[in-house]
Design an enzyme around this catalytic site. Structure first.
Site, PDB file in Angstrom:
ATOM      1  N   CYS A 106      29.778  45.087  47.374  1.00 49.05           N
ATOM      2  CA  CYS A 106      30.228  46.444  46.306  1.00 49.05           C
ATOM      3  C   CYS A 106      29.136  47.644  47.208  1.00 49.05           C
ATOM      4  O   CYS A 106      27.788  47.964  47.973  1.00 49.05           O
ATOM      5  CB  CYS A 106      29.166  45.780  45.215  1.00 49.05           C
ATOM      6  SG  CYS A 106      28.421  46.961  44.422  1.00 49.05           S
ATOM      7  N   CYS A 160      23.259  59.014  39.112  1.00 53.77           N
ATOM      8  CA  CYS A 160      24.342  59.153  38.220  1.00 53.77           C
ATOM      9  C   CYS A 160      24.084  60.020  37.418  1.00 53.77           C
ATOM     10  O   CYS A 160      22.448  60.045  37.096  1.00 53.77           O
ATOM     11  CB  CYS A 160      24.707  57.816  37.855  1.00 53.77           C
ATOM     12  SG  CYS A 160      26.475  57.647  37.017  1.00 53.77           S
ATOM     13  N   CYS A 177      22.279  47.093  39.955  1.00 51.47           N
ATOM     14  CA  CYS A 177      22.577  47.762  41.715  1.00 51.47           C
ATOM     15  C   CYS A 177      22.272  49.149  40.820  1.00 51.47           C
ATOM     16  O   CYS A 177      21.510  49.718  40.195  1.00 51.47           O
ATOM     17  CB  CYS A 177      23.611  48.210  41.879  1.00 51.47           C
ATOM     18  SG  CYS A 177      23.987  48.215  43.878  1.00 51.47           S
ATOM     19  N   CYS A 228      21.941  50.749  32.518  1.00 49.82           N
ATOM     20  CA  CYS A 228      22.172  50.932  33.854  1.00 49.82           C
ATOM     21  C   CYS A 228      20.914  51.160  34.077  1.00 49.82           C
ATOM     22  O   CYS A 228      20.539  52.489  34.041  1.00 49.82           O
ATOM     23  CB  CYS A 228      23.650  51.428  33.714  1.00 49.82           C
ATOM     24  SG  CYS A 228      23.588  51.960  35.456  1.00 49.82           S
TER      25      CYS A 228
END
Ligand code: SAH
Ligand code: SF4
Length: 366
Positions: free
Chosen positions: A116, A123, A344, A130
């Site tokens: 991954c 982001c 992640c 997240c």
């Protein structure tokens, strides 16, 4: 915009390198020779490419000064999921996760070693659950910085990756041109040689880019992070839904499936009290039926500093049953050891916050 990373050899495809070298009056076969060093012999430093003339080695080093990311930290044992923290040349960090062959993964027997990879530092999409978006977006990764994650992990783990997912930090479709160049390098016989069918792009729902991707002559797979079966639920946890609401997103998905003749996958993380009610399960099943899409139910992994949690197992199972009863093609990820497979973005967040000098993250328009 933050400064672009310097040119690096891993960001080039064969055509690009051939063109660059033609400008230096080098014969065309030299570009193949360089790619052979990089991808077959796995030598990144031009100084070590011993069958090239010295003058060419020096020129390569001069024209492509960008250094590949280096592994700064590894978490996890050899037979489990391993997380690699990469230090980029500008001092930023990204993560890759290596998931070993697992009969339970995605519910089907598999000898897949899945990697991954990250596509951006941070982001811009700010999904509420997240870790990757918590500090905003810093910059896009170059194709070389993405490809080099695979090369470095293969080198460190001493095993070949045979499945690659763009599910690390960042929104791949917001770094579209670099993503496509990366895929070409991954696919190419002179490059990594990984088939497009073994590559999956995950998106939070950038409808226009999904449609653009649908028109590319590429057999890559698409996973869409749905996480809610209604606008009300998606709006609560995914700001991108206000820009591309479900009707628009599902229309783009439908177009992708039709043009590519391929089933897409809906990712659906189960978050207690947010998206785990049975009405969501029934609607999710109906979206899945409409598109012939598979559904991956993934229990939420806790993120440091956030209060969301996964529902109890009984609730997860009930949700799965309701999706199946509604005719949805679903699997529930049940494997243990999720702590590190998790979220992640966390390793990098801890590391960057610790090193932070106080500057604000730049913004990327969404
Ligand atoms: N930006 C893309 C790809 C990276 S995120 C996307 O959103 O699809 C990869 C997947 O991990 C997404 O489905 C995302 O929603 C999910 N994810 C993010 N945080 C998570 C967490 N804490 N637990 C489980 N899955 C998570
Ligand atoms: Fe970005 Fe994907 Fe995380 Fe949303 S889930 S913040 S789009 S990386």
């Amino acid at each position: 915009m933050p400064p672009a990373p310097p040119n690096d050899l891993f960001s080039l495809d064969l055509e690009g390198l051939t063109a660059a070298m033609a400008g230096w009056n080098e014969p065309a076969y030299r570009a193949r020779q360089v790619m052979d060093w990089v991808y077959r012999r796995r030598v990144a430093n031009p100084a070590e490419m011993s069958d090239l003339p010295r003058i060419l080695r020096e020129r390569l080093a001069e024209e492509f000064p960008g250094r590949p990311p280096s592994v700064a930290r590894v978490q996890g044992a050899a037979d489990t999921t391993r997380k690699y923290l990469f230090a980029l040349a500008d001092g930023r960090f990204v993560e890759s996760v290596l998931i070993p062959a697992s009969p339970a993964l995605y519910g089907e027997p598999s000898d897949r070693r899945t990697l991954c990879v990250s596509t951006q530092v941070g982001c811009a999409y700010g999904c509420k659950f997240c870790a990757s978006g918590l500090d905003g977006w810093t910059r896009n990764l170059s194709p070389g910085e993405i490809v080099a994650q695979l090369l470095a992990v293969e080198n460190a783990a001493k095993e070949k990756v045979n499945n690659l997912v763009f599910m690390g930090m960042g929104e791949p479709l917001a770094n579209y041109a670099n993503l496509l160049r990366t895929i070409r390098i991954l696919n190419a016989p002179w490059g990594v040689g990984l088939g497009a069918r073994h590559i999956t792009i995950s998106t939070s729902g950038l409808a226009p880019q999904i449609e653009t991707l649908a028109a590319e002559p590429l057999q890559v797979r698409l996973a869409v992070s749905l996480h809610g079966a209604t606008d009300a639920v998606r709006n609560e946890i995914m700001p991108v839904n206000r820009r591309y609401p479900l009707a628009v997103l599902l229309a783009a998905c439908e177009k992708f499936s039709r043009l590519r003749k391929q089933k897409i996958t809906f990712e659906y993380i189960l978050i207690a009290g947010v998206n785990d009610a049975l009405d969501q399960a029934r609607l999710l099943a109906s979206h899945s039926r409409r598109l012939g899409a598979k559904i991956n139910l993934i229990p939420y992994n806790t993120v440091e500093g956030l209060s969301w949690v996964r529902p109890p197992e009984a609730v997860q199972e009930r949700f799965l049953s309701a999706v199946k009863a509604g005719g949805g093609l679903a699997t529930l990820r049940r494997e243990k050891g999720h702590d590190i497979d998790a979220a992640c973005g966390q390793l990098r967040l801890q590391t960057e916050r610790a090193l932070r000098t106080g500057s604000d993250a730049p913004t990327q328009s969404v």
